[in-house]
Design a protein around this motif. Structure first.
Motif, PDB file in Angstrom:
ATOM      1  N   UNK A 108       0.803  -1.224   0.000  1.00 58.34           N
ATOM      2  CA  UNK A 108       0.000   0.000   0.000  1.00 58.34           C
ATOM      3  C   UNK A 108       0.837   1.276   0.000  1.00 58.34           C
ATOM      4  N   UNK A 109       2.133   1.198   0.328  1.00 55.90           N
ATOM      5  CA  UNK A 109       2.958   2.404   0.258  1.00 55.90           C
ATOM      6  C   UNK A 109       4.275   2.094  -0.448  1.00 55.90           C
ATOM      7  N   UNK A 110       4.904   3.149  -0.960  1.00 54.16           N
ATOM      8  CA  UNK A 110       6.122   2.977  -1.744  1.00 54.16           C
ATOM      9  C   UNK A 110       7.008   4.211  -1.637  1.00 54.16           C
ATOM     10  N   UNK A 111       8.288   4.005  -1.946  1.00 48.76           N
ATOM     11  CA  UNK A 111       9.177   5.097  -2.295  1.00 48.76           C
ATOM     12  C   UNK A 111       8.966   5.384  -3.789  1.00 48.76           C
ATOM     13  N   UNK A 112       9.434   6.519  -4.286  1.00 48.93           N
ATOM     14  CA  UNK A 112       9.385   6.759  -5.734  1.00 48.93           C
ATOM     15  C   UNK A 112      10.657   7.482  -6.137  1.00 48.93           C
ATOM     16  N   UNK A 113      11.143   7.186  -7.348  1.00 48.79           N
ATOM     17  CA  UNK A 113      12.469   7.635  -7.735  1.00 48.79           C
ATOM     18  C   UNK A 113      12.478   8.687  -8.842  1.00 48.79           C
ATOM     19  N   UNK A 114      11.356   9.363  -9.064  1.00 49.46           N
ATOM     20  CA  UNK A 114      11.339  10.429 -10.061  1.00 49.46           C
ATOM     21  C   UNK A 114      11.639  11.804  -9.466  1.00 49.46           C
ATOM     22  N   UNK A 115      11.483  11.959  -8.158  1.00 45.64           N
ATOM     23  CA  UNK A 115      11.863  13.221  -7.533  1.00 45.64           C
ATOM     24  C   UNK A 115      13.373  13.388  -7.647  1.00 45.64           C
ATOM     25  N   UNK A 116      13.797  14.584  -8.059  1.00 51.56           N
ATOM     26  CA  UNK A 116      15.230  14.827  -8.192  1.00 51.56           C
ATOM     27  C   UNK A 116      15.634  16.059  -7.395  1.00 51.56           C
ATOM     28  N   UNK A 117      16.658  15.969  -6.552  1.00 49.63           N
ATOM     29  CA  UNK A 117      17.387  14.737  -6.249  1.00 49.63           C
ATOM     30  C   UNK A 117      16.495  13.733  -5.526  1.00 49.63           C
ATOM     31  N   UNK A 126      -5.914 -10.771   0.520  1.00 44.77           N
ATOM     32  CA  UNK A 126      -5.894 -11.502   1.788  1.00 44.77           C
ATOM     33  C   UNK A 126      -5.092 -10.745   2.834  1.00 44.77           C
ATOM     34  N   UNK A 127      -4.210  -9.866   2.380  1.00 48.47           N
ATOM     35  CA  UNK A 127      -3.353  -9.116   3.300  1.00 48.47           C
ATOM     36  C   UNK A 127      -2.896  -7.824   2.651  1.00 48.47           C
ATOM     37  N   UNK A 128      -2.473  -6.876   3.480  1.00 48.41           N
ATOM     38  CA  UNK A 128      -1.805  -5.677   2.990  1.00 48.41           C
ATOM     39  C   UNK A 128      -0.374  -5.688   3.507  1.00 48.41           C
ATOM     40  N   UNK A 129       0.516  -5.101   2.719  1.00 48.45           N
ATOM     41  CA  UNK A 129       1.900  -4.946   3.127  1.00 48.45           C
ATOM     42  C   UNK A 129       2.288  -3.485   3.068  1.00 48.45           C
ATOM     43  N   UNK A 130       3.213  -3.089   3.926  1.00 46.61           N
ATOM     44  CA  UNK A 130       3.682  -1.709   3.947  1.00 46.61           C
ATOM     45  C   UNK A 130       5.136  -1.690   4.402  1.00 46.61           C
ATOM     46  N   UNK A 131       5.809  -0.586   4.082  1.00 48.28           N
ATOM     47  CA  UNK A 131       7.194  -0.375   4.505  1.00 48.28           C
ATOM     48  C   UNK A 131       7.261   0.819   5.432  1.00 48.28           C
ATOM     49  N   UNK A 132       8.076   0.699   6.467  1.00 46.64           N
ATOM     50  CA  UNK A 132       8.473   1.851   7.280  1.00 46.64           C
ATOM     51  C   UNK A 132       9.988   1.937   7.231  1.00 46.64           C
ATOM     52  N   UNK A 133      10.512   3.130   6.941  1.00 48.70           N
ATOM     53  CA  UNK A 133      11.941   3.378   7.003  1.00 48.70           C
ATOM     54  C   UNK A 133      12.275   3.866   8.411  1.00 48.70           C
ATOM     55  N   UNK A 134      12.474   2.926   9.326  1.00 46.79           N
ATOM     56  CA  UNK A 134      12.802   3.298  10.703  1.00 46.79           C
ATOM     57  C   UNK A 134      14.156   4.000  10.743  1.00 46.79           C
ATOM     58  N   UNK A 135      14.204   5.108  11.450  1.00 48.39           N
ATOM     59  CA  UNK A 135      15.426   5.892  11.537  1.00 48.39           C
ATOM     60  C   UNK A 135      15.459   7.075  10.603  1.00 48.39           C
ATOM     61  N   UNK A 176       8.375   8.931  11.843  1.00 48.92           N
ATOM     62  CA  UNK A 176       7.254   9.143  12.770  1.00 48.92           C
ATOM     63  C   UNK A 176       5.929   9.185  12.019  1.00 48.92           C
ATOM     64  N   UNK A 177       5.898   9.917  10.894  1.00 42.75           N
ATOM     65  CA  UNK A 177       4.682   9.973  10.087  1.00 42.75           C
ATOM     66  C   UNK A 177       4.339   8.603   9.522  1.00 42.75           C
ATOM     67  N   UNK A 178       5.355   7.885   9.055  1.00 40.17           N
ATOM     68  CA  UNK A 178       5.114   6.567   8.487  1.00 40.17           C
ATOM     69  C   UNK A 178       4.549   5.602   9.538  1.00 40.17           C
ATOM     70  N   UNK A 179       5.077   5.648  10.761  1.00 39.81           N
ATOM     71  CA  UNK A 179       4.579   4.779  11.831  1.00 39.81           C
ATOM     72  C   UNK A 179       3.093   5.048  12.074  1.00 39.81           C
ATOM     73  N   UNK A 180       2.734   6.319  12.145  1.00 44.09           N
ATOM     74  CA  UNK A 180       1.327   6.668  12.388  1.00 44.09           C
ATOM     75  C   UNK A 180       0.452   6.193  11.231  1.00 44.09           C
ATOM     76  N   UNK A 181       0.866   6.474   9.990  1.00 39.01           N
ATOM     77  CA  UNK A 181       0.073   6.085   8.821  1.00 39.01           C
ATOM     78  C   UNK A 181      -0.109   4.573   8.735  1.00 39.01           C
ATOM     79  N   UNK A 182       0.981   3.835   8.932  1.00 38.81           N
ATOM     80  CA  UNK A 182       0.901   2.380   8.773  1.00 38.81           C
ATOM     81  C   UNK A 182       0.139   1.754   9.926  1.00 38.81           C
ATOM     82  N   UNK A 183       0.314   2.264  11.136  1.00 42.53           N
ATOM     83  CA  UNK A 183      -0.447   1.744  12.272  1.00 42.53           C
ATOM     84  C   UNK A 183      -1.946   1.901  12.027  1.00 42.53           C
ATOM     85  N   UNK A 184      -2.348   3.058  11.523  1.00 41.71           N
ATOM     86  CA  UNK A 184      -3.764   3.294  11.219  1.00 41.71           C
ATOM     87  C   UNK A 184      -4.234   2.383  10.095  1.00 41.71           C
TER      88      UNK A 184
END
Length: 352
Positions: free
Chosen positions: A135-144, A164-173, A178-186
């Motif tokens: 459900x979430x991703x990084x994207x590589x078109x933003x420069x830099x 059957x399931x959702x998957x998500x990434x958090x970049x801890x550190x 902090x925003x990612x933790x809140x979004x993914x927890x919800x």
């Protein structure tokens, strides 16, 4: 694949990996995968019958059905690594139907990929193999380039297309963690309410985690803590990179650590380092699946078998391997996925 073939693929590492007996955290302290894992672990949790049913779908599909282990094909590289960079070695995978075919023919428990890939073919395949929607991703078109995980769709849409399931990434550190933790927890709370299971890619990401030529993004202590944060927001399964070193907290001199983390709870053996990751997943109550890593060509088969053996013998739940399989032709990709699964089917390979 026979145990003799597996041993041959390991080469000089065979004895060190297959005969090793864990000396830090004993296997008796772990909640190990098995045919009764849902009844033994998740029935006691707050997961609803709908979540248990979808977890059952994941555990009871493919060649590893009924074992408690999972083999998952992940293909989010079209976004995370750009489609061209990911699929240039094998352009047939620009077509998402071939991703689903590979997961099916490879005997996987499930396929984890993007909203677009699964939505395009959901009516044809949702009843044939469990979908895990990333459900979430990084994207590589933003420069830099920036390194952030943003939502690409809604949990409700994942449910609508039959996931059957959702998957998500958090970049801890990372600065955005902090925003990612809140979004993914919800998102995970909503997914459980709708009856879907949850899988978290618990990755560490901070330039300061590299020091004196050592990359502590893959240290047992940092990745273990990332896992512990992941299960805290109720991920049912944790995806993590295989640890390659230890002592990230002490080398960088941040957060909190205890000397016994390094002297008693683990050693420098890869099975013990990975077991520390399992320990941080509530001693295995949430399953640990390690990632297969990038494709390196001729060594991919032996590398995948090695990773699977370390994960299994550490007390993990399986492997989630993508580039090593889809950057080859279909036949070779299926062969690699089957080799991973053979490790978990081999009764001779036990938990250390």
């Amino acid at each position: 694949m026979s145990i003799e073939t597996i041993t041959s693929l390991l080469g000089t590492d065979a004895d060190a990996l297959l005969q090793y007996q864990a000396t830090a955290i004993p296997k008796e302290m772990l909640h190990l995968p098995g045919p009764d894992f849902i009844e033994r672990i998740f029935v006691n949790s707050n997961r609803s019958p709908q979540v248990l049913r979808n977890l059952g779908q994941l555990f009871n599909n493919g060649r590893l059905a009924g074992t408690g282990y999972v083999s998952i094909l992940p293909v989010d590289q079209g976004i995370e690594h750009t489609a061209g960079a990911s699929f240039a070695p094998n352009p047939m995978y620009f077509d998402p139907e071939n991703i689903l075919r590979l997961a099916l023919e490879g005997g996987c428990n499930a396929v984890a990929t993007t909203f677009g890939n699964l939505a395009m073919l959901s009516r044809k395949y949702a009843h044939r193999i469990p979908f895990i929607v990333k459900i979430n991703h990084n994207e590589l078109l933003t420069y830099p380039n920036k390194y952030d995980q943003i939502m690409f769709g809604s949990v409700e849409e994942a449910w609508n297309l039959g996931a059957a399931a959702v998957g998500a990434t958090i970049y801890f550190g990372s600065e955005e963690s902090s925003r990612q933790i809140i979004e993914v927890a919800e998102a995970f709370e909503q997914a459980h309410q709708l009856g879907m299971a949850t899988i978290l890619w618990c990755y560490t990401r901070n330039n300061a985690f590299k020091k004196d030529g050592i990359d502590y993004h893959v240290s047992a202590d940092l990745t273990g803590q990332a896992n512990h944060l992941g299960v805290t927001i109720q991920a049912d399964i944790i995806k993590q990179k295989l640890p390659e070193n230890n002592g990230g907290f002490t080398a960088i001199n941040f957060a909190k650590s205890h000397p016994k983390m390094y002297s008693e709870l683990t050693t420098d053996h890869p099975i013990d380092l990975t077991r520390y990751q399992v320990a941080n997943c509530y001693m295995g109550r949430a399953g640990l699946i390690n990632s297969g890593g990038e494709s390196k060509g001729e060594s991919d088969l032996s590398d995948a078998v090695r990773t699977a053996i370390i994960n299994k013998r550490a007390g993990g739940m399986g492997l989630i391997s993508g580039r090593k399989s889809f950057q080859k032709d279909m036949k070779e990709g299926v062969r690699l996925l089957n080799a991973i699964q053979d490790v978990y089917l081999a009764q001779e390979i036990t938990v250390a």
